[in-house]
Design a protein around this motif. Structure first.
Motif, mmCIF file in Angstrom:
data_model
loop_
_atom_site.group_PDB
_atom_site.id
_atom_site.type_symbol
_atom_site.label_atom_id
_atom_site.label_comp_id
_atom_site.label_asym_id
_atom_site.label_seq_id
_atom_site.Cartn_x
_atom_site.Cartn_y
_atom_site.Cartn_z
ATOM 1 N N LEU A 185 0.577 -1.402 0.006
ATOM 2 C CA LEU A 185 0.137 -0.102 -0.056
ATOM 3 C C LEU A 185 0.753 1.289 -0.083
ATOM 4 N N PRO A 186 1.887 1.538 0.768
ATOM 5 C CA PRO A 186 2.719 2.708 0.861
ATOM 6 C C PRO A 186 3.292 3.063 -0.446
ATOM 7 N N ALA A 187 3.391 2.113 -1.318
ATOM 8 C CA ALA A 187 3.983 2.307 -2.614
ATOM 9 C C ALA A 187 3.102 2.998 -3.776
ATOM 10 N N LEU A 188 1.843 3.478 -3.401
ATOM 11 C CA LEU A 188 1.070 4.153 -3.952
ATOM 12 C C LEU A 188 0.741 5.230 -3.499
ATOM 13 N N PRO A 189 0.535 6.535 -4.094
ATOM 14 C CA PRO A 189 0.229 7.727 -3.677
ATOM 15 C C PRO A 189 -1.395 7.716 -2.900
ATOM 16 N N ARG A 190 -1.524 8.166 -2.002
ATOM 17 C CA ARG A 190 -2.908 8.169 -1.079
ATOM 18 C C ARG A 190 -4.056 8.313 -2.182
ATOM 19 N N ALA A 191 -3.934 9.212 -2.860
ATOM 20 C CA ALA A 191 -5.146 9.603 -3.835
ATOM 21 C C ALA A 191 -5.524 8.584 -4.679
ATOM 22 N N GLU A 192 -4.187 8.037 -5.102
ATOM 23 C CA GLU A 192 -4.527 6.861 -6.073
ATOM 24 C C GLU A 192 -5.000 5.614 -5.573
ATOM 25 N N ALA A 193 -4.581 5.271 -4.067
ATOM 26 C CA ALA A 193 -4.879 4.016 -3.558
ATOM 27 C C ALA A 193 -6.489 4.130 -3.000
ATOM 28 N N ALA A 194 -6.888 5.128 -2.621
ATOM 29 C CA ALA A 194 -8.311 5.340 -2.230
ATOM 30 C C ALA A 194 -9.261 5.410 -3.210
ATOM 31 N N ALA A 195 -8.719 5.894 -4.432
ATOM 32 C CA ALA A 195 -9.489 5.946 -5.738
ATOM 33 C C ALA A 195 -9.568 4.413 -6.437
ATOM 34 N N ALA A 196 -8.539 3.526 -6.249
ATOM 35 C CA ALA A 196 -8.429 2.216 -6.670
ATOM 36 C C ALA A 196 -9.394 1.440 -5.806
ATOM 37 N N LEU A 197 -9.522 1.801 -4.565
ATOM 38 C CA LEU A 197 -10.413 0.900 -3.766
ATOM 39 C C LEU A 197 -11.761 1.146 -3.956
ATOM 40 N N ARG A 198 -11.889 2.485 -4.292
ATOM 41 C CA ARG A 198 -13.275 3.009 -4.678
ATOM 42 C C ARG A 198 -13.933 2.233 -5.927
ATOM 43 N N ASN A 199 -12.865 2.299 -6.969
ATOM 44 C CA ASN A 199 -13.027 1.591 -8.343
ATOM 45 C C ASN A 199 -13.528 0.140 -8.107
ATOM 46 N N ASP A 219 -7.462 10.041 -11.978
ATOM 47 C CA ASP A 219 -8.500 9.186 -12.853
ATOM 48 C C ASP A 219 -7.761 8.918 -14.205
ATOM 49 N N GLU A 220 -6.563 9.652 -14.573
ATOM 50 C CA GLU A 220 -6.193 9.068 -15.804
ATOM 51 C C GLU A 220 -5.348 7.935 -15.427
ATOM 52 N N LEU A 221 -5.018 7.575 -14.410
ATOM 53 C CA LEU A 221 -4.162 6.366 -14.059
ATOM 54 C C LEU A 221 -4.991 4.886 -13.817
ATOM 55 N N LEU A 222 -6.239 5.377 -13.687
ATOM 56 C CA LEU A 222 -6.998 4.119 -13.440
ATOM 57 C C LEU A 222 -8.060 3.708 -14.669
ATOM 58 N N PRO A 223 -8.145 2.515 -14.809
ATOM 59 C CA PRO A 223 -9.195 1.916 -15.828
ATOM 60 C C PRO A 223 -10.390 2.053 -15.505
ATOM 61 N N ARG A 224 -11.314 2.521 -16.618
ATOM 62 C CA ARG A 224 -12.625 2.679 -16.419
ATOM 63 C C ARG A 224 -13.412 1.566 -15.999
ATOM 64 N N PRO A 225 -14.374 1.504 -15.040
ATOM 65 C CA PRO A 225 -15.008 0.362 -14.784
ATOM 66 C C PRO A 225 -16.144 -0.120 -15.823
ATOM 67 N N GLU A 226 -16.018 -1.242 -16.143
ATOM 68 C CA GLU A 226 -17.050 -1.773 -17.414
ATOM 69 C C GLU A 226 -18.079 -2.468 -16.824
ATOM 70 N N GLY A 227 -18.483 -2.723 -15.608
ATOM 71 C CA GLY A 227 -19.683 -3.369 -15.001
ATOM 72 C C GLY A 227 -19.526 -4.908 -14.804
ATOM 73 N N LYS A 228 -18.007 -5.275 -14.939
ATOM 74 C CA LYS A 228 -17.737 -6.934 -14.966
ATOM 75 C C LYS A 228 -17.160 -7.084 -13.757
ATOM 76 N N ILE A 229 -17.355 -8.531 -13.250
ATOM 77 C CA ILE A 229 -16.896 -9.033 -12.041
ATOM 78 C C ILE A 229 -15.347 -9.135 -12.344
ATOM 79 N N ALA A 230 -14.562 -8.697 -11.298
ATOM 80 C CA ALA A 230 -13.057 -8.808 -11.476
ATOM 81 C C ALA A 230 -12.657 -10.200 -11.310
ATOM 82 N N ASN A 231 -11.738 -10.735 -12.152
ATOM 83 C CA ASN A 231 -11.351 -12.042 -11.967
ATOM 84 C C ASN A 231 -10.281 -12.180 -10.944
#
Length: 219
Positions: free
Chosen positions: A103-117, A207-219
Protein backbone atom coordinates in the motif's frame (compact mmCIF):
# COMPACT_ATOMS: atom_id res chain seq x y z
CA UNK A 1 -13.37 -32.79 -6.88
CA UNK A 2 -15.87 -31.11 -9.21
CA UNK A 3 -15.26 -33.56 -12.04
CA UNK A 4 -15.42 -36.61 -9.78
CA UNK A 5 -18.64 -35.40 -8.20
CA UNK A 6 -20.32 -34.67 -11.52
CA UNK A 7 -19.34 -38.01 -13.03
CA UNK A 8 -20.77 -39.78 -9.97
CA UNK A 9 -23.95 -37.72 -10.26
CA UNK A 10 -24.47 -38.05 -14.03
CA UNK A 11 -22.83 -41.39 -14.86
CA UNK A 12 -22.43 -42.84 -17.35
CA UNK A 13 -21.53 -39.51 -18.87
CA UNK A 14 -19.57 -38.02 -21.77
CA UNK A 15 -16.88 -35.44 -21.15
CA UNK A 16 -18.89 -32.96 -23.22
CA UNK A 17 -21.82 -33.21 -20.80
CA UNK A 18 -19.53 -32.75 -17.80
CA UNK A 19 -18.08 -29.62 -19.42
CA UNK A 20 -21.51 -28.24 -20.30
CA UNK A 21 -22.82 -28.78 -16.77
CA UNK A 22 -19.81 -27.11 -15.17
CA UNK A 23 -20.15 -24.10 -17.46
CA UNK A 24 -23.85 -23.83 -16.64
CA UNK A 25 -22.78 -23.44 -13.01
CA UNK A 26 -20.18 -20.78 -13.98
CA UNK A 27 -17.69 -23.03 -12.19
CA UNK A 28 -14.86 -21.52 -14.22
CA UNK A 29 -15.34 -18.32 -12.18
CA UNK A 30 -15.44 -19.73 -8.65
CA UNK A 31 -14.05 -23.27 -8.64
CA UNK A 32 -10.80 -22.85 -10.58
CA UNK A 33 -12.09 -25.27 -13.23
CA UNK A 34 -11.11 -24.13 -16.70
CA UNK A 35 -13.22 -25.41 -19.63
CA UNK A 36 -10.17 -26.38 -21.65
CA UNK A 37 -8.80 -28.55 -18.85
CA UNK A 38 -11.87 -30.73 -18.30
CA UNK A 39 -11.06 -33.38 -20.92
CA UNK A 40 -7.48 -33.56 -19.70
CA UNK A 41 -8.78 -33.89 -16.15
CA UNK A 42 -11.04 -36.78 -17.14
CA UNK A 43 -8.17 -38.64 -18.78
CA UNK A 44 -5.90 -38.01 -15.80
CA UNK A 45 -8.52 -39.26 -13.35
CA UNK A 46 -8.96 -42.32 -15.54
CA UNK A 47 -5.19 -42.94 -15.52
CA UNK A 48 -5.28 -42.70 -11.72
CA UNK A 49 -8.11 -45.28 -11.68
CA UNK A 50 -10.51 -42.82 -10.08
CA UNK A 51 -12.67 -43.01 -13.22
CA UNK A 52 -13.05 -45.72 -15.83
CA UNK A 53 -13.83 -45.47 -19.50
CA UNK A 54 -16.90 -47.58 -20.24
CA UNK A 55 -17.43 -46.82 -23.92
CA UNK A 56 -16.10 -44.83 -26.85
CA UNK A 57 -18.32 -43.93 -29.76
CA UNK A 58 -17.94 -41.86 -32.90
CA UNK A 59 -20.65 -40.42 -35.10
CA UNK A 60 -19.59 -39.59 -38.63
CA UNK A 61 -16.57 -37.31 -38.80
CA UNK A 62 -17.08 -35.99 -35.29
CA UNK A 63 -14.40 -36.61 -32.65
CA UNK A 64 -14.79 -39.79 -30.64
CA UNK A 65 -16.73 -39.39 -27.40
CA UNK A 66 -15.73 -41.36 -24.33
CA UNK A 67 -18.21 -42.27 -21.61
CA UNK A 68 -16.99 -42.34 -18.01
CA UNK A 69 -18.06 -43.84 -14.70
CA UNK A 70 -16.56 -43.38 -11.26
CA UNK A 71 -14.70 -46.24 -9.59
CA UNK A 72 -14.87 -47.28 -5.94
CA UNK A 73 -11.48 -45.63 -5.48
CA UNK A 74 -12.89 -42.49 -7.10
CA UNK A 75 -15.90 -42.47 -4.76
CA UNK A 76 -13.60 -42.70 -1.74
CA UNK A 77 -11.41 -39.88 -3.10
CA UNK A 78 -14.44 -37.69 -3.81
CA UNK A 79 -15.83 -38.22 -0.31
CA UNK A 80 -12.44 -37.39 1.21
CA UNK A 81 -12.12 -34.18 -0.81
CA UNK A 82 -15.75 -33.25 -0.19
CA UNK A 83 -15.53 -33.56 3.58
CA UNK A 84 -12.13 -31.91 3.67
CA UNK A 85 -13.58 -28.82 1.99
CA UNK A 86 -16.77 -28.83 4.06
CA UNK A 87 -14.95 -28.96 7.40
CA UNK A 88 -12.06 -26.60 6.73
CA UNK A 89 -11.62 -22.96 5.78
CA UNK A 90 -9.12 -22.29 3.01
CA UNK A 91 -8.19 -18.83 1.83
CA UNK A 92 -7.76 -18.84 -1.96
CA UNK A 93 -4.81 -16.91 -3.41
CA UNK A 94 -5.84 -13.32 -4.07
CA UNK A 95 -3.59 -11.06 -6.20
CA UNK A 96 -5.22 -8.02 -4.64
CA UNK A 97 -3.98 -9.02 -1.19
CA UNK A 98 -0.44 -9.21 -2.55
CA UNK A 99 -0.82 -5.75 -4.08
CA UNK A 100 -2.40 -4.30 -0.93
CA UNK A 101 0.59 -5.43 1.12
CA UNK A 102 2.53 -2.72 -0.76
CA UNK A 103 0.00 0.00 0.00
CA UNK A 104 2.66 2.65 0.82
CA UNK A 105 4.01 2.31 -2.73
CA UNK A 106 0.96 4.14 -4.09
CA UNK A 107 0.05 7.80 -3.66
CA UNK A 108 -2.77 8.06 -1.15
CA UNK A 109 -5.16 9.62 -3.65
CA UNK A 110 -4.60 6.80 -6.12
CA UNK A 111 -4.91 4.08 -3.48
CA UNK A 112 -8.22 5.48 -2.25
CA UNK A 113 -9.53 5.89 -5.80
CA UNK A 114 -8.50 2.33 -6.68
CA UNK A 115 -10.38 0.98 -3.66
CA UNK A 116 -13.50 2.88 -4.64
CA UNK A 117 -13.11 1.64 -8.21
CA UNK A 118 -12.90 -1.89 -6.82
CA UNK A 119 -16.12 -1.28 -4.90
CA UNK A 120 -17.82 -0.18 -8.14
CA UNK A 121 -16.75 -3.38 -9.89
CA UNK A 122 -17.93 -5.50 -6.97
CA UNK A 123 -21.29 -3.73 -6.99
CA UNK A 124 -21.64 -4.44 -10.71
CA UNK A 125 -20.92 -8.10 -10.00
CA UNK A 126 -23.63 -8.15 -7.35
CA UNK A 127 -26.13 -6.79 -9.87
CA UNK A 128 -25.18 -9.51 -12.34
CA UNK A 129 -25.69 -12.23 -9.76
CA UNK A 130 -28.98 -10.75 -8.61
CA UNK A 131 -30.17 -10.66 -12.22
CA UNK A 132 -29.14 -14.29 -12.68
CA UNK A 133 -31.00 -15.28 -9.52
CA UNK A 134 -34.13 -13.71 -10.95
CA UNK A 135 -33.82 -15.36 -14.37
CA UNK A 136 -36.20 -18.11 -15.47
CA UNK A 137 -33.47 -20.73 -15.79
CA UNK A 138 -32.71 -20.46 -12.07
CA UNK A 139 -36.11 -21.99 -11.36
CA UNK A 140 -34.89 -25.26 -12.88
CA UNK A 141 -31.74 -25.46 -10.75
CA UNK A 142 -31.52 -26.93 -7.23
CA UNK A 143 -32.17 -24.24 -4.60
CA UNK A 144 -28.67 -24.62 -3.16
CA UNK A 145 -27.26 -23.17 -6.39
CA UNK A 146 -29.00 -19.92 -5.47
CA UNK A 147 -27.67 -20.23 -1.94
CA UNK A 148 -24.12 -20.41 -3.33
CA UNK A 149 -24.65 -17.24 -5.31
CA UNK A 150 -26.13 -15.53 -2.27
CA UNK A 151 -22.87 -16.29 -0.46
CA UNK A 152 -20.94 -14.59 -3.29
CA UNK A 153 -23.23 -11.57 -3.01
CA UNK A 154 -22.73 -11.33 0.76
CA UNK A 155 -18.95 -11.60 0.40
CA UNK A 156 -18.88 -8.88 -2.24
CA UNK A 157 -21.12 -6.63 -0.14
CA UNK A 158 -18.78 -7.04 2.83
CA UNK A 159 -15.76 -6.20 0.67
CA UNK A 160 -17.50 -3.10 -0.67
CA UNK A 161 -17.98 -1.85 2.89
CA UNK A 162 -14.33 -2.59 3.64
CA UNK A 163 -13.14 -0.77 0.50
CA UNK A 164 -15.12 2.34 1.39
CA UNK A 165 -13.92 2.33 5.00
CA UNK A 166 -10.24 1.85 4.15
CA UNK A 167 -10.42 4.44 1.36
CA UNK A 168 -11.72 6.91 3.93
CA UNK A 169 -8.89 6.09 6.34
CA UNK A 170 -6.29 6.54 3.60
CA UNK A 171 -7.77 9.89 2.57
CA UNK A 172 -7.84 11.05 6.19
CA UNK A 173 -4.09 10.59 6.43
CA UNK A 174 -4.20 7.62 8.81
CA UNK A 175 -0.69 6.32 9.40
CA UNK A 176 0.39 3.15 7.62
CA UNK A 177 3.07 2.43 10.22
CA UNK A 178 3.24 1.84 13.98
CA UNK A 179 3.43 4.92 16.24
CA UNK A 180 6.83 6.56 16.32
CA UNK A 181 7.79 5.62 12.76
CA UNK A 182 7.77 8.10 9.91
CA UNK A 183 4.80 7.58 7.64
CA UNK A 184 6.65 7.91 4.35
CA UNK A 185 6.95 5.53 1.39
CA UNK A 186 10.23 3.75 0.90
CA UNK A 187 12.65 5.29 -1.62
CA UNK A 188 11.63 4.54 -5.18
CA UNK A 189 8.00 3.80 -4.32
CA UNK A 190 5.00 5.72 -5.55
CA UNK A 191 6.45 5.83 -9.06
CA UNK A 192 9.46 7.85 -7.93
CA UNK A 193 7.43 10.68 -6.42
CA UNK A 194 9.10 12.52 -3.59
CA UNK A 195 7.51 12.07 -0.15
CA UNK A 196 6.10 15.58 -0.26
CA UNK A 197 4.48 14.99 -3.64
CA UNK A 198 2.90 11.64 -2.86
CA UNK A 199 -0.28 13.09 -1.41
CA UNK A 200 -0.56 16.01 -3.81
CA UNK A 201 -1.93 14.25 -6.89
CA UNK A 202 -5.15 15.87 -8.00
CA UNK A 203 -8.27 13.70 -8.46
CA UNK A 204 -8.03 14.36 -12.18
CA UNK A 205 -4.48 13.01 -12.29
CA UNK A 206 -5.58 9.91 -10.42
CA UNK A 207 -8.45 9.38 -12.88
CA UNK A 208 -5.94 9.24 -15.71
CA UNK A 209 -4.13 6.39 -13.97
CA UNK A 210 -7.16 4.19 -13.38
CA UNK A 211 -9.07 1.93 -15.80
CA UNK A 212 -12.69 2.79 -16.38
CA UNK A 213 -15.05 0.26 -14.72
CA UNK A 214 -17.03 -1.73 -17.27
CA UNK A 215 -19.49 -3.39 -14.92
CA UNK A 216 -17.75 -6.75 -14.97
CA UNK A 217 -16.77 -8.98 -12.10
CA UNK A 218 -13.05 -8.80 -11.56
CA UNK A 219 -11.32 -12.16 -11.91
Amino acid sequence: MMILGLVQWMQPVHGYDVRRELLSWSADKWANVQPGSIYHGLRKLSDEQLLREVATEQVGARPARTTYEITEKGVAEFQSLLRGNWWSVAMPPDPFMAAFSFLPALPRAEAAAALRNRAVQLAAGIKQLQAALGADWAEHKPPYVSWMWELSIERSAAEIRWCERIAGLIESGASYLPPGMADQPAPGWAEGLSPGAVDELSPGAVDELLPRPEGKIAN
